[in-house]
Design an enzyme around this catalytic site. Structure first.
Site, PDB file in Angstrom:
ATOM      1  N   ASP A 174      40.668  33.359  31.779  1.00 23.36           N
ATOM      2  CA  ASP A 174      40.245  34.716  31.456  1.00 23.36           C
ATOM      3  C   ASP A 174      41.393  35.463  30.778  1.00 23.36           C
ATOM      4  OD1 ASP A 174      39.300  37.514  31.681  1.00 23.36           O
ATOM      5  OD2 ASP A 174      37.712  36.567  32.857  1.00 23.36           O
ATOM      6  N   SER A 223      34.910  41.092  29.944  1.00 22.82           N
ATOM      7  CA  SER A 223      34.601  39.729  30.390  1.00 22.82           C
ATOM      8  C   SER A 223      33.125  39.510  30.698  1.00 22.82           C
ATOM      9  CB  SER A 223      35.408  39.380  31.640  1.00 22.82           C
ATOM     10  OG  SER A 223      36.774  39.334  31.336  1.00 22.82           O
ATOM     11  N   ASP A 282      32.396  38.330  40.328  1.00 21.95           N
ATOM     12  CA  ASP A 282      33.098  38.906  39.173  1.00 21.95           C
ATOM     13  C   ASP A 282      32.433  38.424  37.879  1.00 21.95           C
ATOM     14  OD1 ASP A 282      35.233  40.606  38.359  1.00 21.95           O
ATOM     15  OD2 ASP A 282      36.424  38.872  37.787  1.00 21.95           O
ATOM     16  N   ASP A 442      44.003  37.057  33.328  1.00 17.56           N
ATOM     17  CA  ASP A 442      43.573  38.383  32.885  1.00 17.56           C
ATOM     18  C   ASP A 442      43.989  39.476  33.866  1.00 17.56           C
ATOM     19  OD1 ASP A 442      41.717  40.280  31.354  1.00 17.56           O
ATOM     20  OD2 ASP A 442      40.870  40.338  33.372  1.00 17.56           O
ATOM     21  N   HIS A 446      46.515  42.598  33.048  1.00 12.29           N
ATOM     22  CA  HIS A 446      46.179  44.023  33.176  1.00 12.29           C
ATOM     23  C   HIS A 446      47.284  44.761  33.925  1.00 12.29           C
ATOM     24  CE1 HIS A 446      42.162  44.474  31.538  1.00 12.29           C
ATOM     25  NE2 HIS A 446      41.776  43.378  32.141  1.00 12.29           N
TER      26      HIS A 446
END
Ligand SMILES: *[C@@H]1O[C@H](CO)[C@@H](O)[C@H](O)[C@H]1NC(C)=O
Ligand SMILES: *[C@@H]1O[C@H](CO)[C@@H](O)[C@H](O)[C@H]1NC(C)=O
Ligand SMILES: *[C@@H]1O[C@H](CO)[C@@H](O)[C@H](O)[C@H]1NC(C)=O
Ligand SMILES: *[C@@H]1O[C@H](CO)[C@@H](O)[C@H](O)[C@H]1NC(C)=O
Ligand SMILES: *[C@@H]1O[C@H](CO)[C@@H](O)[C@H](O)[C@H]1NC(C)=O
Ligand SMILES: [Zn+2]
Length: 681
Positions: A174, A223, A282, A442, A446
């Protein structure tokens, strides 16, 4: 009904084109909307819903017809070279009822600041569970307000009906970009005089392609809709999964598209599974089964995976064969589970073996379907599971809902290898599809926590390596298409080396910056040089030998909040920004405790953003196995779906699909969730 003057209609069109970041409804620039919209592609026989909307803006720059929407709109479908046919006739279904609602939107930031939304009245129809079996070009034409038309050009792609790959394993890093792969390679692999002595497993894949990640109606993606593009061959809107976003208030009535695992269950009856280091609810894992415009409907999305969407529109594919990840809060009974229900019990009733820790995961048999949920929220990252293990004690993530930490945790490799054994057994001759996600590449990007992100990237690569070896052992390597890709990127790169000792000692920000070594002063990677015994963190082959050398990487982010950098590994998870008392509740400043010996880098994002955001870069696709040659070059994210579908022979329209029951009239919409999940801005 009032007719617009030509000039009026033209002005409305201009205003709509100008409105860039705020739109009445993405994919619908005119007052008539066809969803799936213009430029949509389909797999032959793929299930989808078709939504039509006619808008009558009450006020704002597009105000029209005194806010009264045309309810007598007409829709036709024409196959290239054929005659236009009424849509309901073409699909041999009853004409659905007209639905009505209204919604509000802001035309720009000035309107938002002034609190003056534009109001729109809507008349709509939805045609549920359609499928087009014959490849070719189709034109949908919606006629409304007498003389206005919206057309949508669709392509039903001609695809192979023969299987070339028995199995597909799709690895998703991701947020993983080529820049991150390059940095992770430098951390985990030793080089001598500029020549690597070992490589990442993905470096050794024979074919490399690039996919473009744009959303349907914004060039930046998240995503959810990017995963749906990979899984369904249909682009969508940020936060949406397996649907095109309509304007109605219900987050579950949007027009749906069938995903690859739903198609596989309906046609070849293959086994399928999803493995993730994120909560299984998710976006990336849940987009395989989820159909909602809001990825934040976690509880209902878990119910959808088990029971299919409301048990009527799609084939009830009966849930995944294997589902391993985090996100326990949607499973034990409580506020976060759908209707407060116990989903461990629901999955057990449906015949699943349930496992809540690594020990029992490794002891699972291969024959039964398996649910493995190892903690609340996302799995702690590789660096905390393997290097800074004392951090695990601080988590309150017990998979049964207790306050204690989950300590017996599997990694991505444990989960993926076990998933392969079960899917191999259960899929039999029909093979399997597995999606395995390294999610915290990912999530940690972030947080601007580069070491934690790159550690998880190395874990993904280590998992790919072990997967290739395991497929070989099982005699399945030649039958398996293995893909490693991403859903989007982050603007991360490395631009030099850092002397962290000099940086810490510097008295001012400007002095500290002298510690950054560019070009010839970047030096060589110190991560692969073994530290003296007991000094640092030796994590062995394919991972750094030293996670905290004096000379680290100068690295950073193109899209970030204000932050302070010392370029050292963060022994506790990073906290970039904090709210400062006396300012607005969403106004962030550099956190006083994060990297106190570092220097300040002022951000590039709105001050309400607390973390880094995605970037627009194309992402790599590494391919190995049957059909590998079709994955080279540059293409859109939806093309990955059609390439996989082609390799799996999914161009075959089965009789079973044609006979499947149609949507019965009057079935209530999916019930809204009990828990409150705020939409992101
Ligand atoms: C449109 O009407 C609504 C409801 O009366 C009002 O709140 C809103 O401010 C109006 N918007 C504009 C752009 O005039
Ligand atoms: C779907 O069906 C199952 C089994 O009949 C039921 O338990 C579940 O509540 C249904 N789901 C929804 C969303 O209605
Ligand atoms: C792991 O799960 C098994 C089976 O549910 C259980 O018996 C065991 O106590 C668990 N181990 C730990 C360390 O929680
Ligand atoms: C599951 O499959 C793997 C690979 O074939 C095998 O090594 C293992 O013994 C099997 N486990 C059980 C419980 O049968
Ligand atoms: C960062 O921004 C603040 C004002 O918000 C300013 O006072 C400070 O000098 C800036 N720092 C740097 C390193 O540019
Ligand atoms: Zn992200």
């Amino acid at each position: 009904m009032g007719r617009p003057s030509f000039a009026f209609a033209f002005a409305a069109l201009l205003a709509a084109v100008e409105a860039q970041t705020y739109r009445r409804l993405g994919a619908c620039p005119s007052l008539g909307c066809v969803l799936p919209p213009d430029q949509s592609d389909f797999l032959p026989g793929q299930d989808f819903d078709l939504r039509l909307e006619v808008h009558a803006p009450v006020n704002g720059s597009e105000a029209f017809n005194e806010g009264v929407p045309d309810e007598d709109f007409l829709v036709t479908i024409t196959k290239e070279g054929g005659e236009a046919q009424n849509l309901a006739d073409f699909f041999s279904i009853d004409e659905p009822e007209v639905e009505k609602w209204d919604f509000q939107w802001y035309e720009d930031l000035f309107a938002e600041d002034a609190g003056t939304p534009s109001v729109v009245n809507v008349a709509s129809k939805i045609y549920r569970r359609l499928a087009i079996y014959e490849p070719g070009n189709y034109v949908i034409e919606l006629s409304y307000y007498g003389d206005q038309k919206t057309t949508a050009n669709w392509v039903v792609r001609p695809l192979a009906t023969e299987k070339k790959a028995k199995n597909v394993i799709l690895f998703i890093g991701d947020g993983m970009t080529t820049n991150m792969i390059t940095a992770a390679r430098l951390l985990g692999h030793h080089s001598i005089n500029g020549k690597y002595q070992s490589l990442l497993q993905m470096d050794q894949f024979p074919v490399l392609g690039h996919q473009m990640t744009h959303s349907l109606d914004s060039f930046m993606t998240d995503s959810a809709n990017s995963a749906s593009a990979l899984y369904s061959g249909h682009k969508s809107t940020v936060n949406a999964l397996g649907v095109y976003v309509d304007s109605s208030p219900d987050p579950f009535d949007d027009p749906k598209v069938e995903t690859i695992v739903e198609v596989l269950k309906r046609t070849w009856k293959s086994a399928w599974g999803a493995v993730s280091t994120a909560a299984i609810s998710d976006a990336t894992p849940i987009a395989l089964t989820g159909h909602s415009r809001s990825r934040y409907q976690f509880g209902p999305l878990v119910d959808q995976a088990l029971n299919s969407f409301t048990n009527y529109t799609w084939t009830n594919q009966g849930g995944p064969d294997v589902w391993f990840g985090g996100g326990a809060e949607q499973f034990y009974p409580g506020d976060e589970s759908y209707k407060g229900k116990d989903y461990y019990a629901a999955f057990a009733e449906a015949g699943y073996d349930i496992t809540l820790n690594r020990t029992s995961l490794l002891e699972l048999g291969n024959s039964s379907r398996a649910l493995g949920i190892f903690c609340q929220s996302h799995l702690p990252v590789w660096l905390d599971r393997n290097v800074f293990t004392e951090n695990l004690e601080a988590f309150q993530n017990d998979p049964q809902g207790g306050d204690g930490p989950a300590l017996d945790l599997p990694g991505l490799k444990d989960m993926t290898l076990k998933a392969i054994d079960i899917l191999h057994k259960r899929g039999g001759d029909e093979g399997f599809f597995l999606m395995s996600e390294g999610a915290s590449i990912d999530k940690q990007m972030h947080a601007l926590d580069y070491d934690r992100a790159l550690g998880d990237l190395l874990e993904l690569d280590d998992t790919v390596r072990a997967t290739v070896a395991h497929l070989k052992e099982l005699g399945e390597l030649e039958n398996t298409l293995v893909l490693v890709t991403a859903d989007h990127g982050h603007g991360f790169d490395v631009f030099g080396g850092v002397d962290t000792a000099y940086l810490s000692a510097g008295k001012t920000d400007r002095e500290k910056r002298r510690a950054v070594g560019t070009y010839e002063k970047s030096g060589l990677s110190q991560y692969t040089v073994a530290p003296p015994e007991g000094v640092a963190y030796n994590t062995g082959p394919n991972f750094p030998l030293n996670w905290s050398p004096r000379y680290t990487l100068a690295q950073g982010f193109s899209a970030n909040p204000d932050r302070r950098e010392n370029y050292k590994v963060h022994k506790s998870p990073r906290r970039v920004v904090s709210n400062t008392p006396g300012f607005g509740s969403h106004e962030y400043f550099v956190d006083a405790d994060d990297s106190p010996d570092g220097f300040v880098i002022n951000g590039t994002l709105p001050v309400s953003d607390s973390s880094g955001v995605h970037s627009m870069t194309d992402v790599a696709v590494f391919a190995m196995g049957p059909c590998q040659e079709t994955f080279g070059g540059v293409y859109g994210n939806i093309d990955l779906f059609y390439k996989m579908a082609n390799c799996l022979g999914l161009g075959q329209p089965t009789d079973k699909a044609k006979e499947a029951p149609k949507y019965p009239a009057g079935v209530p919409a999916y019930p809204p969730p009990k828990g409150v999940h705020p939409l992101s801005p």
